[in-house]
Design an enzyme around this catalytic site. Sequence first.
Site, mmCIF file in Angstrom:
data_model
loop_
_atom_site.group_PDB
_atom_site.id
_atom_site.type_symbol
_atom_site.label_atom_id
_atom_site.label_comp_id
_atom_site.label_asym_id
_atom_site.label_seq_id
_atom_site.Cartn_x
_atom_site.Cartn_y
_atom_site.Cartn_z
ATOM 1 N N ASP A 170 75.644 6.917 53.304
ATOM 2 C CA ASP A 170 75.007 5.635 53.004
ATOM 3 C C ASP A 170 75.360 5.051 51.647
ATOM 4 O OD1 ASP A 170 73.681 5.724 55.434
ATOM 5 O OD2 ASP A 170 71.933 6.752 54.595
ATOM 6 N N ASP A 194 72.963 2.560 48.277
ATOM 7 C CA ASP A 194 71.680 2.972 48.849
ATOM 8 C C ASP A 194 70.765 3.455 47.727
ATOM 9 O OD1 ASP A 194 69.819 3.356 50.838
ATOM 10 O OD2 ASP A 194 70.551 5.327 51.394
ATOM 11 N N ASP A 198 68.635 11.198 46.299
ATOM 12 C CA ASP A 198 67.924 11.573 47.522
ATOM 13 C C ASP A 198 67.779 13.089 47.560
ATOM 14 O OD1 ASP A 198 67.943 8.922 48.304
ATOM 15 O OD2 ASP A 198 68.680 9.331 50.328
ATOM 16 N N ARG A 250 60.508 3.034 44.212
ATOM 17 C CA ARG A 250 60.879 4.422 44.528
ATOM 18 C C ARG A 250 61.233 5.215 43.266
ATOM 19 N NH1 ARG A 250 64.244 4.475 50.264
ATOM 20 N NH2 ARG A 250 62.726 3.256 51.456
#
Length: 375
Positions: A170, A194, A198, A250
Amino acid sequence: MASCTLLAVLVFLCAIVSCFSDNPIDSCWRGDANWDQNRMKLADCAVGFGSSAMGGKGGAFYTVTSSDDDPVNPAPGTLRYGATRERSLWIIFSKNLNIKLNMPLYIAGNKTIDGRGAEVHIGNGGPCLFMRTVSHVILHGLNIHGCNTSVSGNVLISEASGVVPVHAQDGDAITMRNVTDVWIDHNSLSDSSDGLVDVTLASTGVTISNNHFFNHHKVMLLGHSDIYSDDKSMKVTVAFNQFGPNAGQRMPRARYGLIHVANNNYDPWSIYAIGGSSNPTILSEGNSFTAPNDSDKKEVTRRVGCESPSTCANWVWRSTQDSFNNGAYFVSSGKNEGTNIYNNNEAFKVENGSAAPQLTKNAGVLTCILSKPCS
């Protein structure tokens, strides 16, 4: 004359020390002018859930001399060659390099990628860094930006795993899947397709510290999906980071797991600062939150998947010693768990949130010159 020179040196050193005297990670190593001769000392300095990460400590040094990248048959001297070896390696750089990868770089276990002493840029429109089912990785001193999506194709995962076909990715800057004992420290991350970080698929034992996250909307995702309950084992420490300018949301966004967010400094966000779904435990301690001017965006927190207020009432989201500016506020819920969550090797002192701007003033990539402390 000699006394004046000594005084000048002491003033200089005191000025450096004052920048990190209360940051337990930096105070562990940054005062050493001979850092280049004692690089592996860094591995003793992590705190939080990723404090056991040793990276390539005890292994050989490997020097990156070329920005070239062959995903299948990497040449010695390239970053991919070093990152995919089976043995423990402490990877350093011979000079400033701008590295545009042709496929995601899979990092094998027991590796440190240490950018100190060079200006290292990774991304530049290509895919970026990937860890899958590995342990003991340290990433330090890297500029990671402009990370883009990748196509499906063949990639050397490691010497042991060989070349395997991988799916398109991504465009995350750093992806961690099913990893343990990983430490991400003093990197500058921005502008990717993205997310910037992560951490998913039952990863645990991760510390993300002293990084600068900026010019990016969706910064950090912790937890794979709302139906992937194996992330209940996830433990992540997010400490001493600078979020912003221009970081949207986030920071982090969590699913399941236990997340300690400590002594970070938050510039105004565009959506929210800390969010989550699927009942994560989020302990916010000693952070400084500065809300945007938009009166509808003052709340630090965002809960996702709450059909009614009672649905999320038992989620443990607690704020302790946080500092709130420009109308920012944190909506707490659940019982007060306290912050006695670490064993002795993981624990560290957390300052009041009013100190967070000072503790994070050197977040991101440091300037490291031979025979001088990194600044």
